[in-house]
Design a protein around this motif. Structure first.
Motif, PDB file in Angstrom:
ATOM      1  N   SER A 153       0.739  -1.287  -0.027  1.00 46.08           N
ATOM      2  CA  SER A 153       0.107   0.168   0.003  1.00 46.08           C
ATOM      3  C   SER A 153       0.983   1.152   0.073  1.00 46.08           C
ATOM      4  CB  SER A 153      -0.743   0.111   1.352  1.00 46.08           C
ATOM      5  OG  SER A 153      -0.008   0.042   2.528  1.00 46.08           O
ATOM      6  N   GLU A 154       0.206   2.236  -0.183  1.00 46.45           N
ATOM      7  CA  GLU A 154       1.050   3.866  -0.213  1.00 46.45           C
ATOM      8  C   GLU A 154       1.565   3.853   1.177  1.00 46.45           C
ATOM      9  OE1 GLU A 154       0.364   8.435  -1.530  1.00 46.45           O
ATOM     10  OE2 GLU A 154      -1.269   6.930  -1.520  1.00 46.45           O
ATOM     11  N   GLU A 155       0.663   3.519   2.033  1.00 49.71           N
ATOM     12  CA  GLU A 155       1.107   3.785   3.638  1.00 49.71           C
ATOM     13  C   GLU A 155       2.576   3.013   3.954  1.00 49.71           C
ATOM     14  OE1 GLU A 155       0.240   6.159   5.525  1.00 49.71           O
ATOM     15  OE2 GLU A 155      -0.807   7.038   3.921  1.00 49.71           O
ATOM     16  N   GLU A 156       2.411   1.977   3.390  1.00 49.57           N
ATOM     17  CA  GLU A 156       3.658   0.913   3.768  1.00 49.57           C
ATOM     18  C   GLU A 156       4.560   1.397   2.936  1.00 49.57           C
ATOM     19  OE1 GLU A 156       1.966  -3.719   4.272  1.00 49.57           O
ATOM     20  OE2 GLU A 156       1.462  -2.674   2.485  1.00 49.57           O
ATOM     21  N   LEU A 157       4.743   2.010   1.674  1.00 50.69           N
ATOM     22  CA  LEU A 157       5.865   2.147   1.045  1.00 50.69           C
ATOM     23  C   LEU A 157       6.174   3.901   1.665  1.00 50.69           C
ATOM     24  CD1 LEU A 157       4.744   1.815  -2.656  1.00 50.69           C
ATOM     25  CD2 LEU A 157       6.409   0.525  -1.402  1.00 50.69           C
ATOM     26  N   LYS A 158       5.266   4.611   2.112  1.00 52.90           N
ATOM     27  CA  LYS A 158       5.876   5.626   2.682  1.00 52.90           C
ATOM     28  C   LYS A 158       6.713   5.746   3.924  1.00 52.90           C
ATOM     29  CE  LYS A 158       2.148   8.979   1.258  1.00 52.90           C
ATOM     30  NZ  LYS A 158       1.257   9.886   1.718  1.00 52.90           N
ATOM     31  N   LYS A 159       6.454   4.452   4.689  1.00 50.93           N
ATOM     32  CA  LYS A 159       7.119   4.236   5.975  1.00 50.93           C
ATOM     33  C   LYS A 159       8.553   3.798   5.548  1.00 50.93           C
ATOM     34  CE  LYS A 159       3.503   2.262   8.272  1.00 50.93           C
ATOM     35  NZ  LYS A 159       2.760   1.153   9.043  1.00 50.93           N
ATOM     36  N   MET A 160       8.850   3.846   4.436  1.00 53.10           N
ATOM     37  CA  MET A 160      10.524   3.372   3.647  1.00 53.10           C
ATOM     38  C   MET A 160      10.629   4.632   3.407  1.00 53.10           C
ATOM     39  SD  MET A 160      10.254   0.081   1.349  1.00 53.10           S
ATOM     40  CE  MET A 160      12.333   0.236   1.194  1.00 53.10           C
ATOM     41  N   GLY A 161      11.764   5.248   4.626  1.00 56.75           N
ATOM     42  CA  GLY A 161      12.206   6.832   4.193  1.00 56.75           C
ATOM     43  C   GLY A 161      13.265   6.754   3.149  1.00 56.75           C
ATOM     44  N   ASP A 162      13.692   5.876   2.555  1.00 57.85           N
ATOM     45  CA  ASP A 162      14.764   6.194   1.537  1.00 57.85           C
ATOM     46  C   ASP A 162      14.466   5.788   0.237  1.00 57.85           C
ATOM     47  OD1 ASP A 162      14.052   3.086   1.895  1.00 57.85           O
ATOM     48  OD2 ASP A 162      16.104   2.536   2.521  1.00 57.85           O
ATOM     49  N   LEU A 163      12.725   5.801   0.280  1.00 57.67           N
ATOM     50  CA  LEU A 163      12.200   5.807  -1.142  1.00 57.67           C
ATOM     51  C   LEU A 163      11.787   7.201  -1.582  1.00 57.67           C
ATOM     52  CD1 LEU A 163       9.527   2.986  -1.285  1.00 57.67           C
ATOM     53  CD2 LEU A 163      11.559   2.962  -2.653  1.00 57.67           C
ATOM     54  N   THR A 164      12.134   7.584  -2.985  1.00 53.09           N
ATOM     55  CA  THR A 164      11.952   8.851  -3.471  1.00 53.09           C
ATOM     56  C   THR A 164      10.483   8.850  -3.879  1.00 53.09           C
ATOM     57  OG1 THR A 164      12.335   8.496  -5.626  1.00 53.09           O
ATOM     58  CG2 THR A 164      14.055   9.332  -4.383  1.00 53.09           C
ATOM     59  N   THR A 165       9.923   9.999  -3.837  1.00 54.11           N
ATOM     60  CA  THR A 165       8.374  10.157  -4.292  1.00 54.11           C
ATOM     61  C   THR A 165       8.091   9.438  -5.623  1.00 54.11           C
ATOM     62  OG1 THR A 165       8.091  12.354  -3.013  1.00 54.11           O
ATOM     63  CG2 THR A 165       6.417  11.766  -4.549  1.00 54.11           C
ATOM     64  N   ALA A 166       9.190   9.800  -6.766  1.00 55.40           N
ATOM     65  CA  ALA A 166       8.901   9.217  -7.806  1.00 55.40           C
ATOM     66  C   ALA A 166       9.079   7.783  -8.003  1.00 55.40           C
ATOM     67  CB  ALA A 166      10.038   9.798  -8.935  1.00 55.40           C
TER      68      ALA A 166
END
Length: 251
Positions: free
Chosen positions: A36-49
């Motif tokens: 999910s978007e929330e799970e991915l947001k928890k990964m601080g080393d991912l850029t928005t792109a």
């Protein structure tokens, strides 16, 4: 399912380092796909792109097409969670989570990378042959890049000595580069191993050679650089070996 592994490794902006981070977070590519978007947001080393690419590219049609093509061309897939994936390579944070291969995939107790000049003197050819033969006799796998010169001599001498050799390609396994190594490639498919991180149909490009070189280093316990000029691909391979903490020798 292998389609998810192909999907993750063919997304733009998602390189091997990011793919490995996602694997640590989600466990496998299928979980990444359904993340999910929330799970991915928890990964601080991912850029928005990167996050948007993961969320917006949910089709598996291209991955299924690649898998079908691999089946048609007798290309197998090696995933990071496969116990046959060498531990020495798995421990590198930029290792590909998926490799394509043809030939004999077997366990490797010891391995040595042999790379070097593309134009060689007879003395250099003899040196490379003796190095490859000596390692073959000790049951040490010889890893190289099937390039002209030192690489091809190392593969050939190892095979002739009854050893096991691995060629890492900078293109899809259905393409022979350089073209004059068609016979060598054929022998490697039967008696050795061909690996690539690129799906079939991928042609070599300027960026694929350094990426190929890092895999040579990752799969080698040590590296021998023979008669290579400054700034050559062999020296790029040596830098990766240094980065991975592997022994590097120059001859």
């Amino acid at each position: 399912m292998l389609e998810y592994w192909i999907w993750l490794t063919t997304l733009p902006r998602i390189g091997p380092v990011t793919a490995n981070r996602l694997m640590k977070k989600f466990g496998n590519p299928e979980n990444v796909y359904h993340g999910s978007e929330e799970e991915l947001k928890k990964m601080g080393d991912l850029t928005t792109a990167q996050r948007n690419i993961l969320l917006e590219n949910k089709g598996l049609d291209d991955a299924k097409r690649i898998l079908e093509e691999c089946d048609q061309k007798h290309i197998s897939l090696l995933t990071l969670d496969d116990p046959r994936y060498p531990k020495r390579a798995r421990n590198c944070k930029d290792t590909p989570i998926l490799l394509y291969y043809k030939g004999k995939l077997q366990s490797i107790d010891q391995s040595v990378g042999i790379v070097g000049a593309r134009r060689c003197t007879q003395e250099t050819k003899r040196l490379v042959a003796s190095l490859a033969e000596a390692n073959a006799e000790k049951h040490v796998a010889v890893v190289s890049g099937m390039a002209k010169g030192v690489d091809s001599y190392a593969h050939t001498a190892c095979l002739q000595a009854g050893g096991y050799t691995i060629a890492v390609l900078a293109n899809g396994l259905d393409i022979c580069y350089p073209s004059e190594h068609a016979k060598l490639k054929e022998v490697l498919e039967t008696d050795g191993l061909l690996i690539s991180e690129y799906p079939p149909g991928t042609y070599p490009a300027r960026y694929t050679f350094p990426e190929r070189n890092r895999i040579i280093s990752a799969w080698s316990d040590e590296l021998i650089v023979v008669a290579a000029g400054k700034g050559s691909g062999a020296h790029i391979t040596a830098k990766f070996s240094d980065y991975y903490g592997r022994k590097v020798s120059y001859m």
